[in-house]
Write a protein that holds these residues in place. Structure first.
Motif, PDB file in Angstrom:
ATOM      1  N   ASP A  54      48.144 -41.532  -9.030  1.00 41.72           N
ATOM      2  CA  ASP A  54      46.737 -41.707  -9.131  1.00 41.72           C
ATOM      3  C   ASP A  54      46.194 -42.652  -8.215  1.00 41.72           C
ATOM      4  N   SER A 193      55.192 -42.715 -28.396  1.00 42.26           N
ATOM      5  CA  SER A 193      54.256 -41.712 -28.321  1.00 42.26           C
ATOM      6  C   SER A 193      54.096 -41.141 -29.705  1.00 42.26           C
ATOM      7  N   ARG A 253      43.594 -49.218 -17.077  1.00 41.31           N
ATOM      8  CA  ARG A 253      43.668 -48.073 -16.063  1.00 41.31           C
ATOM      9  C   ARG A 253      44.912 -47.139 -16.527  1.00 41.31           C
ATOM     10  N   GLN A 256      44.652 -45.500 -19.673  1.00 37.85           N
ATOM     11  CA  GLN A 256      44.053 -44.458 -19.624  1.00 37.85           C
ATOM     12  C   GLN A 256      44.575 -43.320 -19.151  1.00 37.85           C
ATOM     13  N   LEU A 257      45.427 -43.390 -17.880  1.00 42.31           N
ATOM     14  CA  LEU A 257      46.194 -42.467 -17.440  1.00 42.31           C
ATOM     15  C   LEU A 257      47.185 -41.729 -18.515  1.00 42.31           C
ATOM     16  N   TYR A 258      47.870 -42.892 -18.937  1.00 45.91           N
ATOM     17  CA  TYR A 258      48.880 -42.411 -19.968  1.00 45.91           C
ATOM     18  C   TYR A 258      48.383 -41.613 -21.196  1.00 45.91           C
ATOM     19  N   ALA A 259      47.159 -42.264 -21.696  1.00 43.17           N
ATOM     20  CA  ALA A 259      46.662 -41.496 -22.873  1.00 43.17           C
ATOM     21  C   ALA A 259      46.260 -39.947 -22.503  1.00 43.17           C
ATOM     22  N   ASP A 260      45.708 -39.837 -21.346  1.00 42.54           N
ATOM     23  CA  ASP A 260      45.413 -38.310 -20.831  1.00 42.54           C
ATOM     24  C   ASP A 260      46.574 -37.473 -20.604  1.00 42.54           C
ATOM     25  N   TYR A 261      47.686 -38.330 -20.239  1.00 41.46           N
ATOM     26  CA  TYR A 261      49.114 -37.305 -20.122  1.00 41.46           C
ATOM     27  C   TYR A 261      49.556 -37.003 -21.241  1.00 41.46           C
ATOM     28  N   ASP A 263      48.158 -37.246 -24.480  1.00 40.10           N
ATOM     29  CA  ASP A 263      47.193 -36.917 -25.423  1.00 40.10           C
ATOM     30  C   ASP A 263      47.347 -37.838 -26.739  1.00 40.10           C
ATOM     31  N   ASP A 265      45.073 -41.398 -28.233  1.00 39.60           N
ATOM     32  CA  ASP A 265      43.831 -42.360 -28.018  1.00 39.60           C
ATOM     33  C   ASP A 265      44.221 -43.423 -27.112  1.00 39.60           C
ATOM     34  N   VAL A 266      43.204 -43.822 -26.390  1.00 40.23           N
ATOM     35  CA  VAL A 266      43.510 -44.986 -25.473  1.00 40.23           C
ATOM     36  C   VAL A 266      43.854 -46.108 -26.190  1.00 40.23           C
TER      37      VAL A 266
END
Length: 331
Positions: A54, A193, A253, A256-261, A263, A265-266
């Protein structure tokens, strides 16, 4: 075990073909653009790689990392690296030790995960009989050669648990969860996770509370790739080091990247990142205490005291801003 070692040796032969391709006329391109194999990529192992991509920490050094290719732990990730076009991997240290013993030596060019945060052992919350490590009778780990297998030996030792324990390989994290839900084992690894998405599991053994330092994974390649592409290897390790520093300064940050990766919540991702920072989870350098603890655990698994490991470590690929000290027996 012999079958696994044979597979590793066969994988080494396949790797020679891949490395030969990297050294051909297109070698410069092949050596600077590739995917990364990462054990259990849905877990915190992947976070420095996500951050490095990123923030452009690899690209600014001329290396393009594509996909993060997940392994299932143990020797499976080593074989994933050796048998495909995956020249560098973030792989379990105990698996590297096993592959070296099997005749397929690897080169450890950087540290990676130096704690056992995220490898906690859980029971079903409904299982009121299993409350502590002394209550465990049936203990699941992921795969042979994995860090989780080593933990089933060293954790009872350091905790003073002396009851008989039946250890079983589940075949993976998801499979271990299935064994728990079926009532076939008392505890198994349930990764952050998964815990973030349910409340049906209860932690019984918090591994990082028993073992403050443990070299869980390492940045690894083959000796041939390291010799042919030293600048590429240095770039990857330095990029990883930059990513670790960034995570400490910018946990939001990273979360956020890990949450998106994966799926989630942040808020849950932020809790995982914060806990990993608390346990000093990542480092591109070498930590002698973490290495010694992991080697001791593997010696217990293999029931031997003469396990060689010092020759696997290659300091020359480390950037100058990370620790480079090996255990005293290696110096």
């Amino acid at each position: 075990m012999m079958k696994s070692r044979t597979a590793l040796i066969a994988g080494a032969a396949a790797a020679a073909l891949v490395l030969s391709a990297c050294g051909g006329s297109g070698g410069a391109t092949d050596a600077t653009a590739f995917d990364i194999a990462v054990s259990n990529a849905s877990e915190p192992y992947s976070i420095p790689w996500l951050v490095g991509k990123d923030q452009g920490f690899f690209e600014k050094r001329g290396v393009s990392i594509g996909e993060i290719v997940p392994g299932k732990g143990g020797g499976t990730t080593v074989r994933n690296m050796l048998s495909g076009d995956l020249p560098i991997a973030d792989v379990g240290f105990t698996s590297v030790l096993e592959s070296s013993e099997a005749g397929a030596p690897l080169a450890i060019v950087g540290g990676a995960t130096q704690s056992v945060y995220g490898l906690d052992f859980y029971a079903l919350d409904s299982n009121t009989r299993v409350r502590s490590i002394t209550d465990i009778g049936k203990w699941a780990y992921t795969n042979p050669q994995s860090v989780t297998q080593a933990l089933t030996h060293i954790l009872p030792e350091v905790a003073g648990a002396t009851q008989p324990i039946e250890r079983t390989s589940s075949g993976g994290v998801g499979e271990g969860v299935a064994l728990l839900e079926a009532g076939d084992v008392d505890v198994a690894v349930v990764p952050p996770s998964v815990v973030a998405k349910t409340d049906k599991f209860r932690v019984v053994v918090s591994s990082a509370d028993h073992l403050k330092k443990f070299q869980q994974s390492v940045i690894t390649t083959t000796p041939e790739f390291a010799e042919r592409n030293p600048d590429t290897v240095k770039a990857v390790v330095a990029g990883y080091a930059d990513a670790v520093a960034f995570i400490r300064e910018n946990p939001d940050r990273a979360a956020q990247l890990y949450a998106d990766y994966i799926d989630i919540d942040v808020a849950h991702a932020a809790a995982i990142v914060d806990k990993a920072i608390q346990y000093d989870n990542w480092s591109a350098g070498f930590d002698p205490a973490a290495i010694e603890q992991a080697v001791e655990a593997q010696r217990m698994v293999m029931d031997r005291t003469d396990l060689e490991f010092c020759g696997l470590f290659r300091k020359e690929f480390l950037p100058g801003n990370v620790p480079a000290t090996l255990p005293a027996e290696c110096e």
